[in-house]
Motif scaffolding. Structure first.
Motif, PDB file in Angstrom:
ATOM      1  N   LEU A 187       0.884  -1.120  -0.133  1.00 34.30           N
ATOM      2  CA  LEU A 187       0.038   0.071  -0.094  1.00 34.30           C
ATOM      3  C   LEU A 187       0.708   1.312  -0.009  1.00 34.30           C
ATOM      4  N   TRP A 188       0.476   2.398  -0.428  1.00 34.01           N
ATOM      5  CA  TRP A 188       1.036   3.655  -0.381  1.00 34.01           C
ATOM      6  C   TRP A 188       0.100   4.471   0.350  1.00 34.01           C
ATOM      7  N   LEU A 189       0.826   5.159   1.411  1.00 33.58           N
ATOM      8  CA  LEU A 189       0.432   5.731   2.708  1.00 33.58           C
ATOM      9  C   LEU A 189       0.612   7.297   2.330  1.00 33.58           C
ATOM     10  N   GLU A 190      -0.643   8.084   2.551  1.00 31.99           N
ATOM     11  CA  GLU A 190      -0.510   9.562   2.525  1.00 31.99           C
ATOM     12  C   GLU A 190      -0.512  10.181   3.800  1.00 31.99           C
ATOM     13  N   TRP A 191       0.143  11.264   3.928  1.00 31.93           N
ATOM     14  CA  TRP A 191       0.518  11.852   5.387  1.00 31.93           C
ATOM     15  C   TRP A 191      -0.111  12.971   5.150  1.00 31.93           C
ATOM     16  N   ASN A 192      -0.566  13.799   6.549  1.00 34.81           N
ATOM     17  CA  ASN A 192      -1.181  15.191   6.650  1.00 34.81           C
ATOM     18  C   ASN A 192       0.021  16.090   6.746  1.00 34.81           C
ATOM     19  N   GLU A 193      -0.223  17.248   6.880  1.00 36.82           N
ATOM     20  CA  GLU A 193       0.777  18.421   7.278  1.00 36.82           C
ATOM     21  C   GLU A 193       1.488  18.177   8.618  1.00 36.82           C
ATOM     22  N   GLU A 194       0.747  17.556   9.513  1.00 40.03           N
ATOM     23  CA  GLU A 194       1.332  17.161  10.827  1.00 40.03           C
ATOM     24  C   GLU A 194       2.252  15.844  10.855  1.00 40.03           C
ATOM     25  N   GLY A 195       2.320  15.102   9.737  1.00 38.39           N
ATOM     26  CA  GLY A 195       2.920  13.880   9.630  1.00 38.39           C
ATOM     27  C   GLY A 195       2.037  12.784  10.085  1.00 38.39           C
ATOM     28  N   ARG A 196       0.693  12.826  10.124  1.00 38.22           N
ATOM     29  CA  ARG A 196       0.141  12.025  10.480  1.00 38.22           C
ATOM     30  C   ARG A 196      -0.724  11.224   9.349  1.00 38.22           C
TER      31      ARG A 196
END
Length: 130
Positions: free
Chosen positions: A55-64
């Motif tokens: 899978l490829w994981l996407e992160w938000n601006e806070e790195g979560r």
């Protein structure tokens, strides 16, 4: 399961007296995988990891964690199954996609700290070698 009863786990004790989860039970519990569809090779040291799925994981601006995807993109991290606390490998975020086949059977990409090559070993729907 009966309330208050602990689940039973099959274990083996090796010649050194160390306890190991039975291989069949470990696979059923998602702790190990016996068939690999993907191989990841890190360029600078040849480290190789294999897994059944990716899978490829996407992160938000806070790195979560924000979302999971089935295709690569800059800013996403690769995670190799099993998809639980025992995952095989996770990369840092992709910074560049260097090469890719149209069907994503091969992808060469850079992350913040490494360059990787990802190979599809088997066709996921049929299980036939690529």
């Amino acid at each position: 399961m009966i309330t208050g009863v602990q689940p039973k786990i099959l274990v083996n004790i090796d010649e050194n007296g160390e306890m190991h989860v039975d291989p069949t039970q470990a696979e059923l519990m998602g702790l190990v995988e016996s068939k690999y569809n993907w191989k990841l090779v890190r360029e600078h040291d040849g480290l190789t990891k294999q897994s059944r799925d990716i899978l490829w994981l996407e992160w938000n601006e806070e790195g979560r964690f924000k979302a999971k995807h089935y295709d690569i993109a800059v800013g996403r991290s690769l995670i190799m199954s099993p998809f639980n606390e025992m995952f095989t490998w996770q990369t840092t975020e992709v910074t560049a996609i260097i090469a890719s086949t149209p069907n994503s059977d091969y992808i060469k990409f850079e992350t913040r700290n490494s360059t990787y090559e990802l190979f599809r070993l088997y066709d996921a729907p049929t299980g036939n070698p690529v």
